[in-house]
Design an enzyme around this catalytic site. Structure first.
Site: not given
Length: 717
Positions: A68, A116, A119, A140
């Site tokens: 992200a 992300g 993911e 994270e």
């Protein structure tokens, strides 16, 4: 089919569509708001298409997706839990739509796939990685949060609970081979074969030879654990991870709790549990601090690169004057990162010590399989030991690292200046001596600056680059460029006694000395400050630094700032020094040191030290709360740091905070001194300082800090 500024979609003649990540204007791909929006549009096209057989996902950059856009986190986190969950929902919907497409999907991971980015990969049916993909993971928890785009849901269902707990709780980065062993990816191939391997996998799935639908069902269903297995696995993991992470870092255990809550649920319910847990973590001061540190690191990197661009030439050859432990450490770090370096000393014994230090550090890397013996030999070959100045006229920078004595340093620097070319930069590794003063011995002071490494050089990331009164921009730029090449974090500061880090560290230690004087047990202070988050308490820190070194630096600080750093009492460090207790270097200081099973010095309580201190401590011990001990320790450091910012010794609050995180081990989860003040409030801090104003001028906040309190301002927006 689609051409955006972050993603594009093309359809090949064989019915295969290709989704390509290529974020314009950036060196890496990341999931910012633009990328999320374009992915939404592409998924709509894919859902509506009638003639697509499969989807291949690739990257046009050397990396896949770094994750992200963390720079967008601040506004999202500040919006509150409902808005955070709503923000997560956008990408979660996209990932679920990707997972639910009516044809198989294969992602070709050509480089970094973190957070992300991974993911997203987990939402695809098959993951093929290149051997060049050296960073794959879900980091994270290092930001004080948990994966929020399905990481805690899909990873345990894809790779198993043990892998998910290990990867997510530790937040570590893994190689492609490690990801294959952990079953996070399905195959690893050489970079040149990646596209063909991914297309082959996709065609096998299209042909029905690979059952991609069964994989989807596994990801979308509950975890395949019975109740007893589940309870044992989760409770054991929480206990172990909690013990490792400590109470100041709640995210790793929170991630396990999210997995546990979602274990018996289908995908959509599980994602909701993850989102709620993410929102809870995102609201904590720890997450805001760690995200703040990440943002600050980006600023430091940007400024360092900006300085590097100003340098007149690349550092191809370097030299260090003074071998020994520090010189050997500098030589090791330079050679390890690829810059050849001469290591000069006046005695063979010094050369031997420097080479021994470099050899020891390299041998450890070989033992840990971080390099081969051949690579170790290459590094050692980049270190040229010498007792003379031959070839110094061809080096780009010389770092002086001789004894911390101003006259000796001036003499060595003046001599070296006659042996180098007219444009060679000279830098001193002094930790306290004025750069402007040392420059008085030089003919070309514009080519001279400070380059203060922290000990041990190979472990401490910070380098202070100190600008003297006559230091040129080019000297600073070339020195920052060299620090960058060595893999260090350079912060440019102005010249003053102690520069930045030592100038603010010694008021903290002065607070400690006053507490001991007033009868507070130093072992209690150590334990309390370690609980507060410091890696070691002040007494232990002094032992590690060296009592003799501390006494010398204290004198420099007292001479430079007599109004607040000159003491009117005999301190605990004076007592230790007079008794010949120098700390770890001679195995006795505030603590005694005995070698543990690994051969490292382990501290044990010292009745002798306590006895020595009795004559200088208050007969009646001061009754004081833990909170007041913390205040008496932290206020002097914070007020001095505020003075440094006010005086322009350091340019920004972000750089000041990062200097202490990198240089002293200031607790990262508190985000730095200035972010800590922001959290408690400037006025609260002013009131805290006022309570102890009678102790010393160190407890008097500067005008700039008082103004922030009066105007209800913060250091960070």
């Amino acid at each position: 089919m689609f051409q955006g500024k972050a993603l594009s979609l093309t359809k090949h003649s064989d019915g295969i569509a290709e989704l390509i990540f290529d974020l314009q204007g950036e060196s890496v791909n990341k999931f910012n708001l633009l990328a999320v929006s374009e992915l939404d549009q592409i998924l709509t096209l894919l859902e509506q298409a009638k003639d697509i057989k499969g989807l291949l996902v690739t990257s046009a950059k050397d990396v896949f997706i770094v994750g992200a856009d963390i720079m967008e986190f601040g506004a999202v986190f500040a919006a509150g839990p409902e808005q955070i969950i709503g923000h997560l929902a956008n990408n979660n919907r996209n990932n679920c739509r990707l997972e639910d497409l009516p044809f198989p999907t294969v992602v070709a991971i050509n480089g970094i796939a973190l957070g992300g980015g991974l993911e997203f990969c987990l939402s695809c049916d098959y993951r093929i990685a290149s051997t060049a993909a050296s960073k794959i993971g879900l980091p994270e928890t290092k930001l004080g949060i948990i994966p929020g785009w399905g990481g805690t849901v899909r990873l345990p269902r894809v790779a198993g609970l043990d892998t998910a707990v290990e990867w997510i709780a530790a937040g570590k980065e893994n190689t492609a081979e490690q990801a294959l062993t952990a079953r996070v990816v399905d195959a690893v191939v050489e970079p040149a074969k990646l596209r063909d391997a991914a297309l082959h996998t996709l065609n096998q799935a299209i042909a029905g030879k690979f059952d991609y639908k069964a994989r989807r069902e596994q990801k979308k269903g509950p975890l395949k654990l019975n109740f007893i297995e589940s309870m044992m696995a989760f409770e054991t993991s929480k206990a172990f991870v909690g013990g490792q992470a400590g109470r100041n870092y709640p995210a790793p255990v929170s991630a396990i709790k999210a997995m546990q809550k979602a274990a018996d649920k289908g995908r959509d319910e599980a994602l909701q549990a993850e989102a709620e847990n993410f929102a809870k973590m995102a609201q904590t001061p720890v997450a805001q601090s760690l995200v703040g540190i990440f943002v600050n690191e980006q600023l430091l990197t940007k400024k360092a690169k900006s300085w590097e661009k100003k340098a007149d030439k690349k550092i191809a050859r370097a030299a260090v004057l003074g071998a020994g432990i520090m010189g050997g450490g500098i030589a090791y770090q330079s050679a390890l990162k690829g810059t050849a370096i001469k290591m000069k000393d006046i005695a063979q014994a010094g050369i031997d010590l420097g080479l021994s230090e470099a050899n020891k550090l390299l041998s450890k890397r070989v033992e840990r399989k971080k390099m081969t013996a051949a690579e170790m030999g290459d590094v050692l070959n980049r270190i040229e030991p010498t007792l003379v100045y031959d070839g110094f006229d061809k080096v780009d920078i010389v770092v002086e690292a001789v004894v911390e004595n101003p006259k000796v340093k001036q003499s060595v620097l003046a001599e070296a200046e006659t042996k180098v070319s007219a444009d060679t930069v000279l830098a001193s590794n002094t930790s306290t001596i004025s750069i402007t003063y040392l420059a008085e011995a030089l003919q070309r002071p514009e080519n001279f600056c400070g380059m203060h490494f922290f000990n041990p050089v190979h472990m401490m990331p910070l380098v202070e680059v100190i600008r003297g009164a006559k230091t040129s921009d080019n000297a600073v730029a070339r020195t920052v460029a060299y620090a960058n090449a060595m893999g260090k974090k350079a912060i440019v500061v102005k010249d003053c006694p102690g520069f930045l880090v030592n100038r603010v560290l010694f008021p903290y230690l002065a607070g400690f000395a006053m507490l001991v004087r007033d009868g507070v047990d130093y072992q209690r202070i150590d334990k309390l400050m370690e609980t507060w988050g410091w890696p070691m308490g002040p007494a232990y820190l002094l032992d590690v630094v060296g009592i003799d070194t501390a006494v010398h630096a204290e004198k420099v600080m007292a001479d430079g700032f007599p109004d607040r750093m000159k003491r009117d009492f005999k301190s605990c460090t004076d007592v230790m020094f007079a008794a010949g207790r120098l700390g770890q270097k001679n195995s006795k200081g505030f603590y005694n040191y005995e070698l543990d099973k690994k051969g490292k010095p382990a501290k044990v309580a010292s009745p002798e030290a306590l006895e020595l201190l009795k004559p200088i401590v208050a007969a009646t011990p001061l009754e004081i709360s833990d909170d007041d001990i913390i205040a008496r320790m932290m206020v002097p450091m914070a007020t001095e740091l505020a003075r440094c910012l006010e005086e322009g010794i350091v340019e920004t609050a972000a750089e000041a905070d990062m200097a202490l995180v990198y240089g002293t081990g200031f607790p990262p989860f508190r985000g730095g001194v200035f972010r800590w003040i922001d959290f408690i409030g400037a006025q609260t801090f002013i009131d805290m300082a006022a309570k102890f104003s009678s102790l010393s001028a160190l407890y008097e906040p500067p005008a700039s800090l008082k103004a922030k309190a009066a105007n209800n301002q913060r250091f960070y927006g």
